[in-house]
Write an enzyme that holds these catalytic residues in place. Structure first.
Site, PDB file in Angstrom:
ATOM      1  N   ILE A  13       0.857  -1.195   0.000  1.00  0.00           N
ATOM      2  CA  ILE A  13       0.000   0.000   0.000  1.00  0.00           C
ATOM      3  C   ILE A  13       0.885   1.234   0.000  1.00  0.00           C
ATOM      4  CG2 ILE A  13      -1.861   1.263   1.140  1.00  0.00           C
ATOM      5  CD1 ILE A  13      -2.585  -1.314   2.630  1.00  0.00           C
ATOM      6  N   ASP A  65       9.259   7.521  -2.084  1.00  0.00           N
ATOM      7  CA  ASP A  65       8.675   8.641  -2.830  1.00  0.00           C
ATOM      8  C   ASP A  65       8.191   8.082  -4.164  1.00  0.00           C
ATOM      9  OD1 ASP A  65       8.077  10.878  -4.357  1.00  0.00           O
ATOM     10  OD2 ASP A  65       9.832  12.022  -3.685  1.00  0.00           O
ATOM     11  N   ASN A  92      -2.050   4.232  -4.040  1.00  0.00           N
ATOM     12  CA  ASN A  92      -2.966   5.070  -3.275  1.00  0.00           C
ATOM     13  C   ASN A  92      -2.421   6.466  -2.999  1.00  0.00           C
ATOM     14  OD1 ASN A  92      -5.217   5.504  -1.121  1.00  0.00           O
ATOM     15  ND2 ASN A  92      -3.301   5.786   0.015  1.00  0.00           N
ATOM     16  N   TYR A 157      -4.783  18.390 -10.979  1.00  0.00           N
ATOM     17  CA  TYR A 157      -5.405  17.222 -10.354  1.00  0.00           C
ATOM     18  C   TYR A 157      -6.304  16.502 -11.352  1.00  0.00           C
ATOM     19  CZ  TYR A 157      -8.248  14.542  -7.019  1.00  0.00           C
ATOM     20  OH  TYR A 157      -8.907  13.530  -6.351  1.00  0.00           O
ATOM     21  N   LYS A 161      -5.964  12.643 -12.795  1.00  0.00           N
ATOM     22  CA  LYS A 161      -6.984  11.627 -12.537  1.00  0.00           C
ATOM     23  C   LYS A 161      -7.639  11.133 -13.834  1.00  0.00           C
ATOM     24  CE  LYS A 161      -6.578  11.508  -8.053  1.00  0.00           C
ATOM     25  NZ  LYS A 161      -6.188  10.293  -7.315  1.00  0.00           N
TER      26      LYS A 161
END
Length: 325
Positions: A13, A65, A92, A157, A161
């Site tokens: 994760i 990172d 994530n 952003y 996405k």
């Protein structure tokens, strides 16, 4: 419901030190897998690891990172060396920056894309050779509703996405001859996480998520279900599906309404100084799963917001149709 069988599986994760990633780590830990937790903030990561070990999970922490391809290869190697397998990889880690496109520095837009889009590609690129070598594996991309609904004043952003949605679809197309390698996308609605507190902010106004705001545990539970029983697309929260349908039927109207709502919010929001947030460096605040924006009451409390949005959308759609005639 299919029985959850994740005990002993190796699950990676990224962005596990706070917010949805932290909630996911704790949720997975209850099934006693081998968790590999990654983020830039190793101190916070160790706190999460301690919490997960209390549930009986084995945990490895790796300071990482996601914008560094070599660091992601090192993460994949560490996970595989630890248990000689990688069953599930969850992309994530994500960041946000808000502000007028031309006022927000280009290096900020670039960093958002490097984290949200290239970071996920770095993760997939690092883990895919292991998946192919073992002939199975599940890649989960936490995309958000921003993968199909534009965010005005968040151009970088939105670019990241929307790009993620296309990347996942392309990768699935490449893997059609690998039936046991799955690429799964999650589209959660707005979550009560500290992410917006960590955001780069060039609006001059204090940021808050738009209601309804969902419990990050709902996303964590969805991650567990998809890891156990892979599905191509999962929409978390009724608002997610509502926005999906709204954008599919009335894309221009949906974007215009979103922009208008945000401008109205900025008009009344409290002033705040510009900040790059956690874009370029990790921060030491807001490392919990929750951001403190949640609505009181049970999930049914969200229905009034959803009903209001539906009514507004229908009325606006009718008006737009009439004006065009």
């Amino acid at each position: 419901m299919k029985e959850i069988r994740l005990t002993g599986k190796t699950i990676v994760i990224t962005g596990a030190s706070s917010g949805a990633g932290r909630a996911a780590a704790v949720e997975f830990a209850q099934y006693r897998p081998n968790l590999v937790l990654a983020s830039r903030n190793i101190e916070a990561l160790e706190e999460v690891a301690h919490e997960c070990r209390e549930f009986g999970a084995e945990v490895l922490t790796v300071e990482t990172d996601v914008t560094d391809p070599k660091a992601m290869i090192a993460l994949a190697n560490a996970a595989n060396d630890w248990d000689n397998r990688i069953d599930v990889w969850i992309n994530n880690a994500g960041v946000l920056a808000a502000g007028d496109f031309d006022i927000t520095p280009m290096e900020v837009h670039e960093q958002v894309i490097k984290t949200n889009l290239l970071g996920y590609m770095n993760g997939a690129h690092a883990v895919m050779p292991f998946f192919k070598s073992q002939h199975y594996g599940t890649l989960i991309n936490n995309i958000s509703v921003g993968g199909f609904t534009a965010v005005p004043y968040g151009a970088g952003y939105s670019a990241s996405k929307f790009g993620l949605t296309g990347f996942s679809e392309a990768l699935r197309g490449e893997l059609t001859n690998w039936p046991y390698i799955h690429v799964c996308d999650l589209y959660p609605a707005f979550l009560d996480t500290p992410g917006i507190q960590h955001a780069g902010n060039y609006t001059g106004k204090q940021l808050k998520p738009a209601p309804p705001v969902y419990d990050p545990k709902r996303l964590a539970e969805a991650m567990v279900k998809v890891a156990n029983d892979p599905k191509t697309s999962t929409y978390v929260g009724s608002t997610s599906l509502l926005l999906k349908v709204s954008h599919a039927l009335l894309p221009e109207l949906t974007t215009r309404l979103t922009g208008a709502i945000m401008r109205r919010y900025f008009k009344n929001a409290a002033p705040i100084s510009s900040t790059s947030g956690n874009l370029f460096n990790t921060v030491n605040y807001g490392m919990a799963p929750y951001g403190g924006f949640g609505l009181p009451g049970k999930p049914k409390a969200h229905r009034k917001y959803i009903a209001g949005a539906l009514a507004t959308g229908l009325i606006a759609g009718v008006c737009l149709t009439l004006f065009r005639k």
